[in-house]
Scaffold this motif. Structure first.
Motif, PDB file in Angstrom:
ATOM      1  N   TYR A   6       0.827  -1.215   0.000  1.00 17.02           N
ATOM      2  CA  TYR A   6       0.000   0.000   0.000  1.00 17.02           C
ATOM      3  C   TYR A   6       0.859   1.262   0.000  1.00 17.02           C
ATOM      4  O   TYR A   6       0.582   2.217  -0.708  1.00 17.02           O
TER       5      TYR A   6
ATOM      6  N   SER B 170      -5.008   4.261  -2.414  1.00 15.62           N
ATOM      7  CA  SER B 170      -3.970   3.688  -1.549  1.00 15.62           C
ATOM      8  C   SER B 170      -4.049   4.278  -0.148  1.00 15.62           C
ATOM      9  O   SER B 170      -3.823   3.567   0.837  1.00 15.62           O
TER      10      SER B 170
ATOM     11  N   PHE C 198      -6.753   2.384   1.546  1.00 17.62           N
ATOM     12  CA  PHE C 198      -6.305   1.041   1.925  1.00 17.62           C
ATOM     13  C   PHE C 198      -5.383   1.088   3.139  1.00 17.62           C
ATOM     14  O   PHE C 198      -5.444   0.218   4.007  1.00 17.62           O
ATOM     15  N   ILE C 199      -4.509   2.089   3.201  1.00 16.70           N
ATOM     16  CA  ILE C 199      -3.593   2.211   4.331  1.00 16.70           C
ATOM     17  C   ILE C 199      -4.375   2.444   5.612  1.00 16.70           C
ATOM     18  O   ILE C 199      -4.124   1.799   6.634  1.00 16.70           O
TER      19      ILE C 199
END
Length: 64
Positions: free
Chosen positions: A12, A45, A48-49
């Motif tokens: 990620y 991203s 997602f992190i």
């Protein structure tokens, strides 16, 4: 591979760094369409992190 969270987190962050660099590069070279697409990659991203950080088993060793 006893620590899959390490690879997930690294993937990620790599996506974030590469996509952010691509946004800046495309914007500087006059291609706002690709810069926008890469900006979407940055946003995904980042999502997602933050999602992986909220999960019980992600972004670090298990809590005692």
């Amino acid at each position: 591979m006893d620590k899959p969270w390490v690879w997930e987190n690294a993937a990620y962050w790599l996506l974030y760094v590469v996509a952010l660099g691509a946004v800046l590069w495309h914007w500087a070279h006059g291609n706002p369409v690709l810069a926008g697409l890469c900006l979407i990659g940055v946003a995904l991203s980042m999502r997602f992190i933050t999602q992986s950080a909220r999960r019980e088993d992600a972004v670090g060793p298990p809590r005692p």
